[in-house]
Each structure stands twice: as C-alpha cells, then as structure tokens.
Design a protein around this motif. Structure first.
Motif, PDB file in Angstrom:
ATOM      1  N   THR A  93      19.319  76.166  55.642  1.00 26.73           N
ATOM      2  CA  THR A  93      18.588  74.816  55.344  1.00 26.73           C
ATOM      3  C   THR A  93      17.861  74.341  56.703  1.00 26.73           C
ATOM      4  O   THR A  93      16.858  73.483  56.468  1.00 26.73           O
ATOM      5  N   THR A  94      18.387  74.512  57.810  1.00 27.69           N
ATOM      6  CA  THR A  94      17.837  73.758  58.977  1.00 27.69           C
ATOM      7  C   THR A  94      16.650  74.559  59.282  1.00 27.69           C
ATOM      8  O   THR A  94      15.706  73.601  59.649  1.00 27.69           O
ATOM      9  N   PHE A  95      16.652  75.972  59.322  1.00 32.86           N
ATOM     10  CA  PHE A  95      15.574  76.474  59.926  1.00 32.86           C
ATOM     11  C   PHE A  95      14.386  76.885  58.977  1.00 32.86           C
ATOM     12  O   PHE A  95      13.298  77.208  59.048  1.00 32.86           O
ATOM     13  N   PHE A  96      14.935  77.250  57.745  1.00 32.74           N
ATOM     14  CA  PHE A  96      13.956  77.754  56.590  1.00 32.74           C
ATOM     15  C   PHE A  96      13.674  76.665  55.591  1.00 32.74           C
ATOM     16  O   PHE A  96      12.979  76.855  54.512  1.00 32.74           O
ATOM     17  N   HIS A  97      14.299  75.570  55.488  1.00 32.07           N
ATOM     18  CA  HIS A  97      14.444  74.609  54.573  1.00 32.07           C
ATOM     19  C   HIS A  97      14.419  75.063  53.121  1.00 32.07           C
ATOM     20  O   HIS A  97      13.952  74.408  52.280  1.00 32.07           O
ATOM     21  N   LYS A  98      15.323  75.983  52.934  1.00 28.79           N
ATOM     22  CA  LYS A  98      15.800  76.459  51.440  1.00 28.79           C
ATOM     23  C   LYS A  98      17.243  76.890  51.600  1.00 28.79           C
ATOM     24  O   LYS A  98      17.753  77.083  52.484  1.00 28.79           O
ATOM     25  N   ALA A  99      17.792  76.854  50.323  1.00 28.06           N
ATOM     26  CA  ALA A  99      19.280  77.382  50.119  1.00 28.06           C
ATOM     27  C   ALA A  99      19.222  79.051  50.753  1.00 28.06           C
ATOM     28  O   ALA A  99      18.445  79.749  50.472  1.00 28.06           O
ATOM     29  N   ALA A 100      20.571  79.337  51.195  1.00 25.21           N
ATOM     30  CA  ALA A 100      20.564  80.435  51.694  1.00 25.21           C
ATOM     31  C   ALA A 100      20.970  81.423  50.407  1.00 25.21           C
ATOM     32  O   ALA A 100      21.869  81.180  49.320  1.00 25.21           O
ATOM     33  N   THR A 101      20.267  82.675  50.428  1.00 31.37           N
ATOM     34  CA  THR A 101      20.537  83.621  49.305  1.00 31.37           C
ATOM     35  C   THR A 101      21.713  84.406  50.098  1.00 31.37           C
ATOM     36  O   THR A 101      22.229  84.640  50.821  1.00 31.37           O
TER      37      THR A 101
END
Length: 139
Positions: A93-101
């Motif tokens: 979320t911090t670096f890619f601005h999405k939920a972790a898969t």
C-alpha cells in the motif's frame, strides 16, 4: 564436531598447527584404508600435546559456538521470511498504492529467506570465525 586430521605443520611454540581433515565417510567401502584429504586449516593446541608433522589428531570445536551458529543460520532467514510476509501489505500500500496479492506476499516471504540466508552465508564464510578448532586428542 569431532573429526580426524593429519598435521601438516606445527608452529615453533607448539601452540598452533596446520591440519588437513581426513574425510573418511567417502572412503568407507575402500579396502586400502586411505582417507580423502580436504583443505588445510589452522587449529590451536591449547592442551600442549606433543604433535609433529605427520601426526593424526582429533579436532573439536566449541559446542556453544556451533549452537549459536546453527541458531543464527537457521532462525534468522525463517524469522525474516515471516516478518516479510506480514509486512507485505503495508509495503504494497505504501509503495504501489494497492492491496497486496498472495503472489506479492509469497515474493516478499521468499526474499525474506533468500536475502538473510545469503548475508549469513557471506558473513560466516568470509568475516566471522567464532572460535578456532582445537586439538582434542593425538592418536
């Protein structure tokens, strides 16, 4: 660890020796009673045994040092992998601005094993020598 070794050279004050390990496990079926030789290394002669070039000695290391090495080399990568797995969502979320898969979590866990294991391997091979092996017995 207790192993047999062949003394290659002895220091002038008889406090250290260079030895070649005798690796007998590979030669168990050999009828010639020979031993395969390894790479020479230094050992201390703390008990001041009378040794000379050509002596066969028993080499031992500190069991405490072996235990610490084992714990660090096994636990560090496993603990780092667990930490990386649980830190994957905040990283994502911090670096890619999405939920972790699940794939990202698995990649983080894999990196959490490989990176510390590589560091432990490099440090143990090239930097740290926790205790010097010593001569336990002369045959």
């Amino acid at each position: 660890m207790i192993r047999s070794a062949f003394v290659v050279s002895v220091s002038e004050d008889n406090s250290q020796a260079q030895v070649l390990p005798m690796i007998t496990g590979a030669c168990l079926s050999c009828k010639e009673q020979c031993a395969q030789r390894g790479t020479p290394f230094a050992v201390s002669n703390d008990k001041n045994f009378e040794i000379k070039e050509g002596s066969i000695v028993s080499i031992a290391t500190s069991q405490k040092a072996e235990a610490v090495q084992s714990i660090i080399s096994l636990c560090a990568p496993v603990l780092c992998a667990i930490a990386a797995f649980f830190l994957a969502p905040p990283i994502s979320t911090t670096f890619f601005h999405k939920a972790a898969t699940e794939g990202f979590k698995a990649t983080c866990a894999l990196a959490g094993i490989i990176i510390p294991a590589t560091i432990v391997f490099a440090v143990s091979r090239f930097k740290i020598r926790p205790s010097r092996p010593y001569i336990e017995k002369v045959f």
